[in-house]
Write a protein that holds these residues in place. Structure first.
Motif, PDB file in Angstrom:
ATOM      1  N   LYS A  11       0.851  -1.194   0.000  1.00 45.75           N
ATOM      2  CA  LYS A  11       0.000   0.000   0.000  1.00 45.75           C
ATOM      3  C   LYS A  11       0.885   1.241   0.000  1.00 45.75           C
ATOM      4  O   LYS A  11       2.030   1.208   0.434  1.00 45.75           O
ATOM      5  N   LYS A  45      -7.356   7.281  -9.259  1.00 45.92           N
ATOM      6  CA  LYS A  45      -8.376   6.793 -10.194  1.00 45.92           C
ATOM      7  C   LYS A  45      -7.878   5.554 -10.932  1.00 45.92           C
ATOM      8  O   LYS A  45      -6.750   5.531 -11.402  1.00 45.92           O
ATOM      9  N   TYR A  46      -8.751   4.557 -11.051  1.00 45.93           N
ATOM     10  CA  TYR A  46      -8.378   3.365 -11.798  1.00 45.93           C
ATOM     11  C   TYR A  46      -8.207   3.728 -13.265  1.00 45.93           C
ATOM     12  O   TYR A  46      -8.977   4.512 -13.823  1.00 45.93           O
ATOM     13  N   GLN A  47      -7.189   3.145 -13.906  1.00 40.44           N
ATOM     14  CA  GLN A  47      -6.811   3.545 -15.263  1.00 40.44           C
ATOM     15  C   GLN A  47      -7.353   2.595 -16.319  1.00 40.44           C
ATOM     16  O   GLN A  47      -7.803   1.498 -16.024  1.00 40.44           O
ATOM     17  N   SER A  48      -7.251   3.042 -17.574  1.00 32.59           N
ATOM     18  CA  SER A  48      -7.699   2.234 -18.702  1.00 32.59           C
ATOM     19  C   SER A  48      -6.538   1.968 -19.640  1.00 32.59           C
ATOM     20  O   SER A  48      -5.743   2.874 -19.927  1.00 32.59           O
ATOM     21  N   ALA A  49      -6.460   0.741 -20.128  1.00 31.75           N
ATOM     22  CA  ALA A  49      -5.379   0.374 -21.054  1.00 31.75           C
ATOM     23  C   ALA A  49      -5.449   1.207 -22.330  1.00 31.75           C
ATOM     24  O   ALA A  49      -4.458   1.345 -23.045  1.00 31.75           O
ATOM     25  N   TYR A  61      -5.379   4.217 -22.695  1.00 26.32           N
ATOM     26  CA  TYR A  61      -4.558   5.426 -22.662  1.00 26.32           C
ATOM     27  C   TYR A  61      -3.068   5.116 -22.529  1.00 26.32           C
ATOM     28  O   TYR A  61      -2.285   6.012 -22.237  1.00 26.32           O
ATOM     29  N   ARG A 101     -13.470  -2.250  -9.073  1.00 27.97           N
ATOM     30  CA  ARG A 101     -12.347  -2.455  -9.999  1.00 27.97           C
ATOM     31  C   ARG A 101     -12.440  -3.825 -10.666  1.00 27.97           C
ATOM     32  O   ARG A 101     -12.307  -3.940 -11.885  1.00 27.97           O
ATOM     33  N   ARG A 154     -14.760  -5.160 -19.051  1.00 29.75           N
ATOM     34  CA  ARG A 154     -13.884  -4.795 -20.165  1.00 29.75           C
ATOM     35  C   ARG A 154     -13.458  -6.044 -20.935  1.00 29.75           C
ATOM     36  O   ARG A 154     -13.450  -6.082 -22.158  1.00 29.75           O
ATOM     37  N   THR A 195     -15.973   5.945  -7.287  1.00 30.69           N
ATOM     38  CA  THR A 195     -14.948   5.102  -7.909  1.00 30.69           C
ATOM     39  C   THR A 195     -15.355   4.727  -9.322  1.00 30.69           C
ATOM     40  O   THR A 195     -14.551   4.777 -10.254  1.00 30.69           O
ATOM     41  N   ALA A 231     -15.129   7.753 -11.642  1.00 27.49           N
ATOM     42  CA  ALA A 231     -13.774   8.227 -11.922  1.00 27.49           C
ATOM     43  C   ALA A 231     -12.973   7.200 -12.715  1.00 27.49           C
ATOM     44  O   ALA A 231     -11.914   7.507 -13.245  1.00 27.49           O
ATOM     45  N   HIS A 232     -13.472   5.961 -12.793  1.00 20.08           N
ATOM     46  CA  HIS A 232     -12.710   4.886 -13.432  1.00 20.08           C
ATOM     47  C   HIS A 232     -12.496   5.183 -14.919  1.00 20.08           C
ATOM     48  O   HIS A 232     -13.449   5.377 -15.664  1.00 20.08           O
ATOM     49  N   MET A 233     -11.232   5.221 -15.340  1.00 17.88           N
ATOM     50  CA  MET A 233     -10.911   5.602 -16.719  1.00 17.88           C
ATOM     51  C   MET A 233     -11.359   4.556 -17.731  1.00 17.88           C
ATOM     52  O   MET A 233     -11.388   4.808 -18.936  1.00 17.88           O
ATOM     53  N   ASP A 234     -11.651   3.347 -17.275  1.00 20.51           N
ATOM     54  CA  ASP A 234     -12.025   2.286 -18.210  1.00 20.51           C
ATOM     55  C   ASP A 234     -13.545   2.103 -18.304  1.00 20.51           C
ATOM     56  O   ASP A 234     -14.018   1.166 -18.929  1.00 20.51           O
ATOM     57  N   VAL A 235     -14.284   2.997 -17.660  1.00 22.96           N
ATOM     58  CA  VAL A 235     -15.744   2.984 -17.801  1.00 22.96           C
ATOM     59  C   VAL A 235     -16.099   4.067 -18.813  1.00 22.96           C
ATOM     60  O   VAL A 235     -15.635   5.196 -18.701  1.00 22.96           O
TER      61      VAL A 235
END
Lengths: 307, 290
Positions: free
Chosen positions: A38, A297-301, A303, B46, B53, B215, B218-222
């Motif tokens: 963490k 923030k959770y990311q997206s592949a 980008y 998540r 996805r 969450t 803010a999630h970039m994959d949504v």
């Protein structure tokens, strides 16, 4: 320079390889896999893992331009955010070494070349030597050789010893990583034996897999190999590097691998001089997790670069 | 001995417990303890997004007709479990009559949207007149992964009304179920699991929207959000959080559990229009264009 071993010495040395406590290994691995990182230690771990990556492209369809692109990626991954380290090396086929060397210039990123008829190792010994020399003449800083798994499983340890020692002799300044392809070795006892043998024969690094065969760098196999490195270090004071390769595609796995090496071998191994990840998709996941740590923030592949 | 059901989450076609290990009690209108359900955490969001996805391309890759068959199959499975749902709705405090009507309408809605699967494309899509020798056409494509905050008034019909237009349009979904009446949503997940809906196409979480929605948004994959009438503060927060990757945010003002809350616009909300210019030869001496 090299200590030369006679046939009986090799047999004796291998006979001394301890048998592996498989249940013990599995239980220790299970405990490692429940641990998580963490906050600040996660950020530190992600950076460390990134600095240990051998960014790899080993496909039949590789071209000079694909390799140039990979080298570009290697030099610019850390642009993503301030304070990120560079990857350790790019890993390519011998025919691509020249291109990679040129593309990387004096960036400090090393060029590792697979060799000895990677990935199968099924070629005459002379061909393997030529293969290695070709990579070295083109400027490879590191050689990732494969062993002849068939001969090893047949018990021809002298052959394996000679093979590794001969390639080591060619690598005057290059560091030698020896790939076992543990997915073909069937048992942890075999993994332990080949680790001990490769270290005696002159490996600078021992590496789990080619990435072409599943299973690849599983925790039990890695822990067994780390055990061999530790015993060698305790006996001689000489450090040997470790490179798990294949199947480590998530940050979580990479961090657990780092935890394992720290617990077994200690902090001295937590640098890319002694520890590497052979991976192609891990780098992106590390960057995504790093961004997640920074932004929350959770990311997206979508980008992050594909190649 | 009576065996009580453990209500779990539905992620990637599996029924895991929340990774947080937390739970909360579901009560009927008269305060009776009905069940304990999972109080989902950020990490469950998540995991659910990851599953959605992963499933999206394959789901969109199925033929429209096949998606239609699968959604029709949901209706068949619901029909078979009608009694169970009516009982669950009654346990939550609904009258028998209203429970029966809600389940019937839910089944009807499945059949209704199943019919749309291979038709909306030709109605939303178009062939466009252009001033050059090009065949110019526009077709709808799925937005991608859609986060759904389900209707907080009804336990089943609202959820179905929001979910079906999303998945029939080849999107995959992460659903935050009705917080106070989540039991039906999880039973509905069992319907989905037995209706040949591929794992990950629909993922259902139970818990507090106030905790999970930030969450999710803010999630970039949504890629989009479908939000049923909820507290306006939460809606505003979600809109603000959605900015980073320009999520399509659709906030419903009208209730979704009424008969008329179905139709093509609900599908179109979660479609992107792709326009293609295809060069053509001059045809029969006429001017270019169609």
């Amino acid at each position: 320079m090299l200590t030369s071993f006679s046939s009986s010495d090799i047999a004796a040395s291998i006979a001394k390889s301890p048998t592996v406590d498989q249940i013990g290994i599995l239980e220790r691995v299970a405990r490692i896999q429940t641990r998580s990182f963490k906050g600040a230690s996660k950020i530190q771990g992600l950076k460390m893992a990134l600095s240990m990556i051998d960014l790899t492209t080993l496909e039949g369809k590789d071209t000079p331009s694909k390799v140039r692109q990979l080298c570009y990626k290697a030099q610019h991954l850390h642009d993503q955010a301030p304070g990120l380290p560079m990857v350790a090396a790019v890993c390519v086929y011998p025919t691509m070494v020249k291109e990679a060397k040129k593309a990387l210039g004096n960036s400090g990123i090393k060029v590792a070349s697979v060799s000895t008829a990677f990935p199968s190792g099924q070629a005459p010994f002379e061909v393997k030597k030529i293969d290695t020399l070709y990579a070295l003449e083109n400027g490879a800083d590191e050689i990732d050789m494969v062993i002849s798994r068939g001969r090893f499983l047949a018990g021809d340890y002298q052959f394996i010893y000679d093979e590794i020692a001969a390639i080591k002799e060619l690598c005057t300044s290059a560091r030698l990583k020896v790939i076992f392809e543990t997915g073909e070795l069937d048992s942890l006892d075999q993994v332990r034996k080949i680790s001990d043998l490769a270290i005696v024969a002159g490996a600078d690094f021992i590496k789990t897999s080619t990435g072409k065969i599943q299973p690849a760098a599983t925790f039990p196999v890695v822990l067994t190999m780390l055990g061999s490195i530790k015993d060698h270090f305790d006996r001689t004071g000489q450090m040997i590097g470790m490179k798990p390769a294949g199947g480590i595609s998530s940050s979580k796995l990479a961090l657990q691998h780092l935890l394992l090496v720290k617990e077994v071998l200690g902090e001295a191994w937590l640098t890319n001089e002694w520890y590497r990840f052979g991976a192609s998709s891990l780098a992106n996941d590390l960057l995504m997790q790093y961004q997640k740590q920074l932004t929350g923030k959770y990311q997206s592949a979508a980008y992050f670069s594909i190649d | 001995m009576e065996i009580l059901k453990t209500y779990k989450l539905y992620i990637g076609g599996q029924f895991p417990r929340t990774e947080s290990g937390r739970s909360y009690a579901v009560k009927s209108v008269n305060g009776e303890h009905i069940a304990n359900v999972c109080l989902s955490s950020k990490k469950d969001v998540r995991n659910a997004v990851q599953a959605a996805r992963k499933a999206q391309l394959a789901w969109a890759g199925k033929s429209a007709f096949n998606r239609s068959q699968i959604v029709y199959r949901i209706a068949e499975m619901l029909e078979a479990r009608k009694a169970q749902f009516i009982e669950e709705l009654q346990a939550l405090g609904q009258s028998k009559k209203s429970a029966e009507s809600e389940v019937s309408m839910s089944i009807d809605r499945c059949v209704y949207y199943a019919g749309w699967a291979d038709k909306y494309q030709s109605i939303i899509g178009s062939v466009n007149p252009v001033a050059s020798a090009h065949f110019n056409f526009s077709v709808p494509e799925p937005t991608g992964v859609v986060g759904i905050v389900a209707c907080q008034e009804t336990a089943l019909l609202g959820l179905i009304s929001q979910l079906l237009p999303v998945i029939i349009g080849a999107n995959t979904a992460v659903v935050l179920a009705n917080a106070t009446k989540p039991t039906c949503a999880i039973s509905f997940a069992e319907v989905l699991a037995t209706a040949d809906v591929p794992g990950g196409v629909v993922n259902i979480l139970t818990g507090q929207p106030a905790e999970l929605l930030p969450t999710l948004s803010a999630h970039m994959d949504v890629n989009a959000l479908s939000i049923a009438p909820i507290e306006s503060k939460l809606q505003k927060e979600a809109q603000a959080e959605a900015i980073d990757n320009l999520k399509r945010v659709h906030i419903f003002v009208e209730p979704l559990y009424v008969k008329k809350a179905q139709g093509l616009p609900y599908i179109a909300d979660f479609q992107e229009i792709k326009t293609t210019w295809h060069p053509i030869e001059q045809i029969a001496g006429g001017a270019g264009g169609y």
